[in-house]
Write a protein that holds these residues in place. Structure first.
Motif, PDB file in Angstrom:
ATOM      1  N   GLU A  26       0.824  -1.213   0.000  1.00 12.27           N
ATOM      2  CA  GLU A  26       0.000   0.000   0.000  1.00 12.27           C
ATOM      3  C   GLU A  26       0.854   1.258   0.000  1.00 12.27           C
ATOM      4  OE1 GLU A  26       0.320  -2.092   2.395  1.00 12.27           O
ATOM      5  OE2 GLU A  26       0.530  -1.112   4.334  1.00 12.27           O
ATOM      6  N   PRO A  54      -6.191   1.541  -6.236  1.00 14.61           N
ATOM      7  CA  PRO A  54      -6.513   0.159  -5.836  1.00 14.61           C
ATOM      8  C   PRO A  54      -7.848   0.037  -5.125  1.00 14.61           C
ATOM      9  CG  PRO A  54      -4.752   1.050  -4.478  1.00 14.61           C
ATOM     10  CD  PRO A  54      -4.992   2.031  -5.563  1.00 14.61           C
ATOM     11  N   SER A  58     -12.538  -2.882  -5.664  1.00 17.47           N
ATOM     12  CA  SER A  58     -12.170  -3.915  -4.719  1.00 17.47           C
ATOM     13  C   SER A  58     -13.331  -4.122  -3.759  1.00 17.47           C
ATOM     14  CB  SER A  58     -10.907  -3.480  -3.967  1.00 17.47           C
ATOM     15  OG  SER A  58     -10.785  -4.210  -2.782  1.00 17.47           O
ATOM     16  N   SER A  60     -13.522  -5.639  -1.062  1.00 17.39           N
ATOM     17  CA  SER A  60     -13.244  -5.656   0.366  1.00 17.39           C
ATOM     18  C   SER A  60     -13.232  -4.257   0.976  1.00 17.39           C
ATOM     19  CB  SER A  60     -11.900  -6.323   0.599  1.00 17.39           C
ATOM     20  OG  SER A  60     -10.922  -5.655  -0.132  1.00 17.39           O
ATOM     21  N   VAL A  61     -13.286  -3.235   0.154  1.00 15.54           N
ATOM     22  CA  VAL A  61     -13.335  -1.871   0.677  1.00 15.54           C
ATOM     23  C   VAL A  61     -14.719  -1.319   0.365  1.00 15.54           C
ATOM     24  CG1 VAL A  61     -12.120   0.322   0.780  1.00 15.54           C
ATOM     25  CG2 VAL A  61     -10.925  -1.706   0.000  1.00 15.54           C
TER      26      VAL A  61
ATOM     27  N   ALA B 328      -6.215  -5.686  -5.590  1.00 16.74           N
ATOM     28  CA  ALA B 328      -7.156  -6.157  -4.569  1.00 16.74           C
ATOM     29  C   ALA B 328      -6.479  -6.207  -3.208  1.00 16.74           C
ATOM     30  CB  ALA B 328      -7.697  -7.533  -4.942  1.00 16.74           C
ATOM     31  N   SER B 332      -7.233  -3.653  -0.001  1.00 16.06           N
ATOM     32  CA  SER B 332      -7.707  -4.108   1.299  1.00 16.06           C
ATOM     33  C   SER B 332      -6.700  -3.782   2.399  1.00 16.06           C
ATOM     34  CB  SER B 332      -7.978  -5.605   1.257  1.00 16.06           C
ATOM     35  OG  SER B 332      -6.789  -6.296   1.005  1.00 16.06           O
ATOM     36  N   ARG B 333      -5.479  -3.492   2.012  1.00 22.78           N
ATOM     37  CA  ARG B 333      -4.467  -3.195   3.028  1.00 22.78           C
ATOM     38  C   ARG B 333      -4.377  -1.703   3.368  1.00 22.78           C
ATOM     39  NH1 ARG B 333      -0.866  -5.388   5.564  1.00 22.78           N
ATOM     40  NH2 ARG B 333       0.532  -3.636   5.317  1.00 22.78           N
ATOM     41  N   PRO B 389      -8.688  -9.091   4.510  1.00 20.21           N
ATOM     42  CA  PRO B 389      -9.399 -10.364   4.289  1.00 20.21           C
ATOM     43  C   PRO B 389      -8.536 -11.420   3.602  1.00 20.21           C
ATOM     44  CG  PRO B 389     -10.397  -8.566   3.035  1.00 20.21           C
ATOM     45  CD  PRO B 389      -9.408  -7.959   3.954  1.00 20.21           C
TER      46      PRO B 389
END
Lengths: 416, 493
Positions: A26, A54, A58, A60-61, B328, B332-333, B389
């Motif tokens: 990141e 990113p 996505s 997951s966000v 991805a 998420s990070r 995740p």
């Protein structure tokens, strides 16, 4: 007693040098496309980086605000890598070129003598991959990148991946990796073909003659969709752009070059019986062309190329019963072959007289006739061998298929 | 040191005492030896025998003998029957004459009743032992779908019976080797006499006899006493609770070790493959068995390396990831506060925690662990932005894979090595991970279990069944493993 000391020394080794070169994902910004433009000053270029975001796309966000899928930054600098550090005054994370897919350069820069100087630095850094595709745009690269807003594939890496893969499959643009660029340029023979693209529509000229592939980018009449067109190629000779060729000619290159791969394409020819209609067929080439080069030091080199191909008739709007009538069928077969041969001949003639080199990478097959590199360079492909060569390209229709229906509807019976 | 040796001397002088002809002094001696006044389950019974009209006394531990048998087969015949000798009167199947007190003590401890008769310088040891143990259970730790389900239990006789049931062969020897200085335990070696490598057998006997310890209670402790490299992560003795597994090893010329109070056996020598294989691989048909093996091999690799490789690639080689995956993971990070290696370690430790807690928790509380664990590890940690995740997926993958390696020893080895590999991957990425893996692999190849190289018969090569990662069609398995040098190499013709 020895072991504890050894252990301590070893752990120091790990602690002192440990984690060198480590960077969290990141903390990097991933550039997908690099644009290169000329400036008024020589030696200074304008670099545009399209950096993907990113967080967009996505799952997951979940609660991302309406951030754009990519960020476009333009800075000035002398080469691609050092400009990334300048760009860091605008972009918050370290700019990484590991994932770059495409380098876009303006036609203006590509045609200038300095193109080699700026592109050279890409071969030096391990960050930049050899399989980056080289795209030449009609307008400035920065305009191209800003105007290019795909409607569906909003994430830029996906857009370029799909767009280029499919267009290369159909043969309307060549596979133009940096690796191939340097290979051909430094081989001092043959022409390199770059991808030609634009976002500027060319509305002035009428291109009535063009059917399906006789265009270069910008000429295709279009309604709706994203304004970006990829069509045809930019011809590079000795590291400098000299011309553009259209999609049809690019396909011819694919047919004749063993190192390029094209899946299949659909082409149309005027119906040999009723010329006001067109016959569409699906061209595919299962085997590589057979290329024979006979090199003679004192007389013109003979290049014989034989292409075996398959065709599947897709549409016969004239409703001529080609399937039943052997004579008609023969005529159709001849027409397909003849048209291909005519076009190829015309194109080869253009390359021999105008470009004085070939875009087919044929110099590969003459190299075996020389003892060493010096001798090969002395023979001079560009100036001597190719422009004077006797080239004979023949096509052979291997199989002709008519799709799943043998017979078309009988118009007279339908309208009785 | 001095005190220690003196005590031993005292002990031995008592033990060397002989039995004398006077019953009353014998009784006194016995009462003193076994601390009759405070030792509650030590029992004696006096009676007058009918056949020679003399006083007699029987000693035993009430807790480890069968009272019914003493009554029916010893006391009743002695009181009622006529005859010339004790062995012709009592109807017990195993009777032995002994002269020393040392033997008396040993015999009583192993559950025998000792009969003293006035005026007789011999005592009679009669086997009436009845140690309590479970009935034969189904195998729980090495469960199979296809194949015998029974498992060893904490009774030597039962265990030997389970093995003899499978090998009907008079060459199957059950040899007892004494172990322990204070309590005389016995290790039983089971092997086929006409197959086993004599050198190997002598080596194991020697190792057991050389142990100078007061007692070795069970096979699990014995394993640690006789192994060659106690500090190594790699196990060199196979531990199994399945009699069919033990029998199949015995038939190939291996040696199986059993002890009275263990519900498992030890198998020596071993190779890596012994840990990797499950008996079910052989019971399943050729393709099914090899399919299981493939899965297990993938699990081994995944369990060892997936977390470490993930750390290495994401921290050092982001160019190796395809852009979609890269973005991805990066996305998420963005909101996770820890470095990636910390995330992985946190989750791996959390996983081990759940595993350990799940193992120790009393059965009625079991489901709690599942709920709490799944909540902490899964959703909550991700939603709180503690971890990303994808880490859950990676750790779950490596954790789940580790369960496919059924053998406990190899399981621990893999789980510990995983942490070492993660650390190594954190230092220089793939470079150090590869180096660590190669060092580990080289070390494993150098390991020997009782003289047998760890990766044989793969490397070094030996004549064998070629049963390594994959097994052969069963009719083609013509040879016993050559690396243990059995006396007869060929098992099929």
């Amino acid at each position: 007693m020895r072991y504890p000391i050894l252990f301590v020394v070893l752990s120091f080794l790990f602690l002192l040098v440990g984690c060198y070169d480590r960077i969290e994902l990141e903390k990097q910004s991933y550039v997908v496309v690099i644009g290169v433009d000329k400036t008024d000053e020589r030696g200074v270029y304008e670099f545009t980086y399209k950096i993907s975001n990113p967080e967009v796309g996505s799952a997951s966000v979940p609660n991302t605000p309406d951030e754009p899928a990519a960020e476009i930054v333009t800075v000035q600098g002398s080469d691609i890598l050092s400009a990334t550090y300048t760009a860091n005054s605008i972009v918050s994370k370290r700019i990484t070129l590991d994932q770059t897919k495409v380098i876009v350069t303006s036609e203006e820069l590509a045609r200038s003598e300095d193109f080699m100087r700026v592109i050279q630095s890409t071969s030096r850094s391990p960050q930049i991959r050899g399989d980056i595709q080289l795209v030449v745009t009609k307008e400035k690269a920065v305009d191209f990148l800003n105007n290019n807003e795909p409607l569906v594939e909003t994430r830029p890496h996906k857009y370029y991946q799909f767009m280029l893969t499919r267009a290369i499959e159909t043969g309307i643009i060549p596979k133009a990796t940096l690796h191939r660029f340097f290979q051909i340029t430094e081989g001092d023979a043959d022409l390199f073909l770059g991808i030609y693209a634009t976002t500027e529509m060319d509305n002035n000229e009428q291109h009535n003659e063009g059917i399906e592939d006789k265009y270069i980018a910008g000429e295709i009449p279009q309604q709706g969709g994203s304004p970006t067109q990829f069509m045809g190629s930019a011809v590079f000779k000795e590291g400098q752009m000299i011309d553009t060729i259209d999609g049809e000619e690019t396909r011819l290159v694919h047919m004749l070059d063993k190192t390029l791969r094209m899946e299949e394409y659909i082409a149309t020819i005027p119906d040999p019986i009723l010329p006001e209609f067109f016959v569409s067929y699906d061209y595919s080439q299962k085997k590589e062309p057979v290329i024979n080069i006979d090199y003679y030091p004192n007389k013109p080199t003979e290049i014989n190329v034989h292409v075996k191909f398959q065709a599947e008739i897709i549409a016969v709007p004239s409703l001529i019963p080609y399937t039943q009538n052997l004579e008609y069928r023969k005529k159709l077969e001849e027409e397909i072959v003849k048209r291909l041969e005519d076009k190829t001949e015309a194109f080869i003639k253009k390359t021999q007289t105008e470009y004085k080199s070939d875009p087919f990478y044929w110099s590969l097959y003459i190299r075996k006739h020389f003892k060493d590199i010096k001798e090969y360079e002395k023979a001079d492909w560009h100036k001597n061998i190719y422009p004077n060569a006797k080239i004979n390209v023949t096509y052979e229709l291997d199989t002709l298929e008519f799709g799943k229906m043998i017979d078309d509807s009988d118009l007279n019976e339908v309208r009785d | 040191m001095r005190i220690f040796s003196r005590q031993q001397n005292n002990n031995s002088t008592v033990s060397e005492k002989k039995i004398i002809g006077s019953l009353s002094s014998n009784i006194r001696e016995m009462k003193q030896l076994f601390s009759y006044d405070i030792n509650k389950d030590f029992s004696l019974r006096t009676l007058t025998t009918r056949f020679n009209k003399r006083e007699a006394c029987i000693f035993y531990y009430g807790s480890i003998v069968d009272g019914e048998r003493i009554n029916l087969h010893i006391i009743k015949p002695l009181l009622e029957n006529e005859g010339d000798e004790v062995s012709n009167i009592v109807s017990i199947e195993n009777i032995e004459k002994i002269k020393e007190y040392e033997k008396v003590v040993q015999n009583i401890n192993s559950g025998k009743a000792i009969l003293f008769i006035d005026g007789d310088t011999d005592a009679y040891a009669m086997d009436v032992a009845n140690f309590q143990h479970r009935t034969i259970p189904t195998s729980e730790n090495e469960s199979v779908v296809k194949g015998p389900q029974d498992a060893f239990t904490e009774s030597l006789d039962n265990n030997i019976s389970l093995i003899r049931k499978q090998i009907h062969n008079n060459q199957l020897i059950n040899e007892g080797v004494q172990i322990g200085i204070r309590s005389h335990d016995e290790v039983n070696l089971l092997y086929l006499k006409d197959l086993v490598n004599q050198e190997l057998l002598d080596n194991i006997r020697k190792r057991i006899k050389e142990l100078e310890v007061d007692n070795v209670r069970n096979i699990e402790l014995l394993e640690q006493y006789i192994e060659e490299r106690p500090y190594s992560l790699i196990p060199t003795i196979l531990y199994s609770e399945k009699p069919d597994k033990a029998a199949s090893y015995i038939e190939d010329g291996y040696i199986v070790l059993l002890m009275e109070s263990s519900s498992a056996c030890l198998i020596v020598p071993v190779t890596f493959w012994s840990f990797f294989h499950s008996p079910e691989d052989r019971y399943l048909r050729f393709f099914y068995g090899n399919f299981t093996r493939t899965i297990r091999f993938i699990c081994l690799i995944l369990s060892l390396l997936v977390s470490a490789a993930f750390v290495a690639i994401t921290n050092y080689h982001s160019e190796m990831l395809p852009p979609d995956l890269l973005l991805a993971i990066t996305g998420s990070r963005e909101r996770v506060p820890f470095p990636l290696i910390m995330e992985i370690l946190l989750m791996e430790i959390a996983f081990e925690l759940i595993r350990e807690a799940g193992l120790r928790i009393p059965n009625p509380l079991g489901p709690t662990i599942g709920i709490v664990g799944a909540l902490i590890l899964g959703q909550a940690a991700v939603e709180a932005n503690i971890i990303s995740p994808i880490i859950v997926i990676i750790v779950a993958l490596s954790g789940l894979s580790s369960f496919a390696l059924a053998d406990l020893s190899i399981n621990y080895m893999v789980r510990l090595m995983r942490f070492i590999f993660i650390m190594c991957a954190g230092f220089w990425g793939m470079l150090s991970l590869t180096a660590a893996f190669f060092l580990f692999f080289m070390y494993a190849a150098s390991i020997k279990s009782f003289g047998v190289p760890f990766f044989s018969p793969l490397s070094p090569h030996y004549i064998s069944t070629k049963d390594t990662v994959f097994r052969q069609f069963i009719k083609k398995e013509k040879f016993r493993p050559g690396y243990i040098r059995p006396k007869d190499l060929q098992k099929k013709r």
